[in-house]
Design a protein around this motif. Structure first.
Motif, PDB file in Angstrom:
ATOM      1  N   ALA A  75       0.844  -1.202   0.000  1.00 57.07           N
ATOM      2  CA  ALA A  75       0.000   0.000   0.000  1.00 57.07           C
ATOM      3  C   ALA A  75       0.877   1.248   0.000  1.00 57.07           C
ATOM      4  CB  ALA A  75      -0.910   0.004   1.214  1.00 57.07           C
ATOM      5  N   ASN A  76       0.476   2.243  -0.777  1.00 54.52           N
ATOM      6  CA  ASN A  76       1.173   3.508  -0.721  1.00 54.52           C
ATOM      7  C   ASN A  76       0.329   4.481   0.111  1.00 54.52           C
ATOM      8  OD1 ASN A  76      -0.881   4.242  -2.472  1.00 54.52           O
ATOM      9  ND2 ASN A  76       0.404   3.986  -4.286  1.00 54.52           N
ATOM     10  N   GLN A  77       0.754   5.713   0.172  1.00 55.33           N
ATOM     11  CA  GLN A  77       0.075   6.659   1.064  1.00 55.33           C
ATOM     12  C   GLN A  77      -0.961   7.515   0.349  1.00 55.33           C
ATOM     13  OE1 GLN A  77       0.342   6.575   4.483  1.00 55.33           O
ATOM     14  NE2 GLN A  77       1.271   4.681   3.780  1.00 55.33           N
ATOM     15  N   LEU A  78      -1.210   7.228  -0.921  1.00 52.55           N
ATOM     16  CA  LEU A  78      -2.169   8.040  -1.668  1.00 52.55           C
ATOM     17  C   LEU A  78      -3.566   7.447  -1.573  1.00 52.55           C
ATOM     18  CD1 LEU A  78      -0.088   8.617  -4.893  1.00 52.55           C
ATOM     19  CD2 LEU A  78      -0.726  10.353  -3.201  1.00 52.55           C
ATOM     20  N   PRO A  79      -4.603   8.299  -1.592  1.00 56.20           N
ATOM     21  CA  PRO A  79      -5.969   7.770  -1.652  1.00 56.20           C
ATOM     22  C   PRO A  79      -6.202   7.099  -2.998  1.00 56.20           C
ATOM     23  CG  PRO A  79      -5.987  10.158  -1.871  1.00 56.20           C
ATOM     24  CD  PRO A  79      -4.560   9.767  -1.593  1.00 56.20           C
ATOM     25  N   ALA A  80      -6.886   5.976  -2.980  1.00 58.37           N
ATOM     26  CA  ALA A  80      -7.123   5.223  -4.214  1.00 58.37           C
ATOM     27  C   ALA A  80      -8.520   5.505  -4.750  1.00 58.37           C
ATOM     28  CB  ALA A  80      -6.970   3.730  -3.960  1.00 58.37           C
ATOM     29  N   PHE A  81      -8.600   5.946  -5.989  1.00 58.90           N
ATOM     30  CA  PHE A  81      -9.885   5.886  -6.701  1.00 58.90           C
ATOM     31  C   PHE A  81     -10.140   4.441  -7.111  1.00 58.90           C
ATOM     32  CE2 PHE A  81     -12.004   5.613 -10.828  1.00 58.90           C
ATOM     33  CZ  PHE A  81     -13.237   6.143 -10.502  1.00 58.90           C
ATOM     34  N   ILE A  82      -9.102   3.814  -7.643  1.00 51.63           N
ATOM     35  CA  ILE A  82      -9.193   2.407  -8.053  1.00 51.63           C
ATOM     36  C   ILE A  82      -7.815   1.798  -7.853  1.00 51.63           C
ATOM     37  CG2 ILE A  82      -8.699   2.891 -10.507  1.00 51.63           C
ATOM     38  CD1 ILE A  82     -10.771   0.696 -11.222  1.00 51.63           C
ATOM     39  N   THR A  83      -7.780   0.529  -7.529  1.00 54.44           N
ATOM     40  CA  THR A  83      -6.495  -0.147  -7.347  1.00 54.44           C
ATOM     41  C   THR A  83      -5.955  -0.599  -8.708  1.00 54.44           C
ATOM     42  OG1 THR A  83      -7.452  -2.354  -7.136  1.00 54.44           O
ATOM     43  CG2 THR A  83      -7.269  -1.039  -5.101  1.00 54.44           C
ATOM     44  N   PRO A  84      -4.643  -0.854  -8.792  1.00 53.83           N
ATOM     45  CA  PRO A  84      -4.095  -1.362 -10.054  1.00 53.83           C
ATOM     46  C   PRO A  84      -4.787  -2.653 -10.525  1.00 53.83           C
ATOM     47  CG  PRO A  84      -2.306  -0.593  -8.670  1.00 53.83           C
ATOM     48  CD  PRO A  84      -3.566  -0.545  -7.820  1.00 53.83           C
ATOM     49  N   GLN A 114       2.319   6.541 -10.412  1.00 53.88           N
ATOM     50  CA  GLN A 114       2.299   7.983 -10.148  1.00 53.88           C
ATOM     51  C   GLN A 114       3.501   8.698 -10.776  1.00 53.88           C
ATOM     52  OE1 GLN A 114      -0.617   8.557  -8.874  1.00 53.88           O
ATOM     53  NE2 GLN A 114      -0.827   6.342  -8.534  1.00 53.88           N
TER      54      GLN A 114
END
Lengths: 158, 158
Positions: free
Chosen positions: B2-11, B109
């Motif tokens: 997990a990264n620290q950005l909010p996810a709209f959708i996961t990879p 990103q």
């Protein structure tokens, strides 16, 4: 606001991606002669002005539904001239930018039933709006080519 | 991961979203009569078989570039029959599923320069592939309608 899921794209970047598409769709509306926008099509399909009315009709009610879980009845935008269509388009642009951040970030992973009938993850619902617009705009490109008009470049989103 | 950005959708969900579109595009290829797939178009545009070759030509080289930062020269898929086109399509489907998870999550990103010329965030590059496919498939729908053939339902992605 960070959640624990890996991000392919953040909500804000997705909004900006969509608005880039919407800028291109706006230019596609402008590319149609005024007497063809609501009249011309190929293969018995809907004219591009009608397709654009559908895009407008879906956008803000979907965002409102994601914010409030209250789903209004779907209604096509009532515009019947290029000028009123572009005005409705710009109103939608502003409304998307104003309301987008009110969708809680974690909600994009929730399964929702939109407009009482379409059940899917919220991210898929938003992507459906974008994809539907790209799909129909591609059809508009064929109408323009059939009219002998060069469509705007697909990659131009600014 | 997990990264620290909010996810709209996961990879992974984005990969599945794309594969859903690719299943629909495959059905669109199948909907064309064999003698029209590489021959028929509207308004002087490219036939749908050529558009599908472009989609195939972009997909795996882009993923490989995102994994290795080595960008091969773009080459359209060489298929010239419906059967060989569908085979190339299915090979691409398998290759996307096999290689996708080798793209580091945080890399989506990063800004990349694809094929030595297109500079944008990696997520925008991947979405360009999806959007380009949806755009051209929408054009294929017009070709089918102009041929009197009902296209597959847009919402069917299974």
């Amino acid at each position: 606001m960070a959640n624990q899921l890996p991000a392919f794209i953040t909500p804000n970047d997705l909004r900006e991606h969509w608005q880039g598409h919407r800028r291109l769709t706006r230019r596609t509306i402008e590319a149609f002669p005024t007497d063809k926008l609501f009249a011309f099509s190929v293969g018995g399909m809907r004219p591009f002005g009608e397709l654009a009315r559908e895009m407008i009709g879906m956008a803000v009610p979907t965002i409102e539904g994601l914010i409030s879980d209250t789903w209004s009845a779907y209604a096509e935008a009532p515009a019947t001239t290029r000028e009123s269509l572009l005005q409705a388009w710009d109103d939608t642009t502003a409304a998307i930018d104003e309301r987008w951040a009110s969708i809680p970030v974690a909600h994009f992973q929730d399964t929702v039933t939109a407009f009482g009938q379409w059940t899917m993850p919220a991210h898929a619902l938003v992507l459906y709006l974008v994809d539907n617009e790209v799909h129909h705009r591609g059809q508009g490109y064929v109408y323009l080519r059939a009219l002998g008009i060069e469509p705007p470049p697909f990659y131009a989103r600014t």
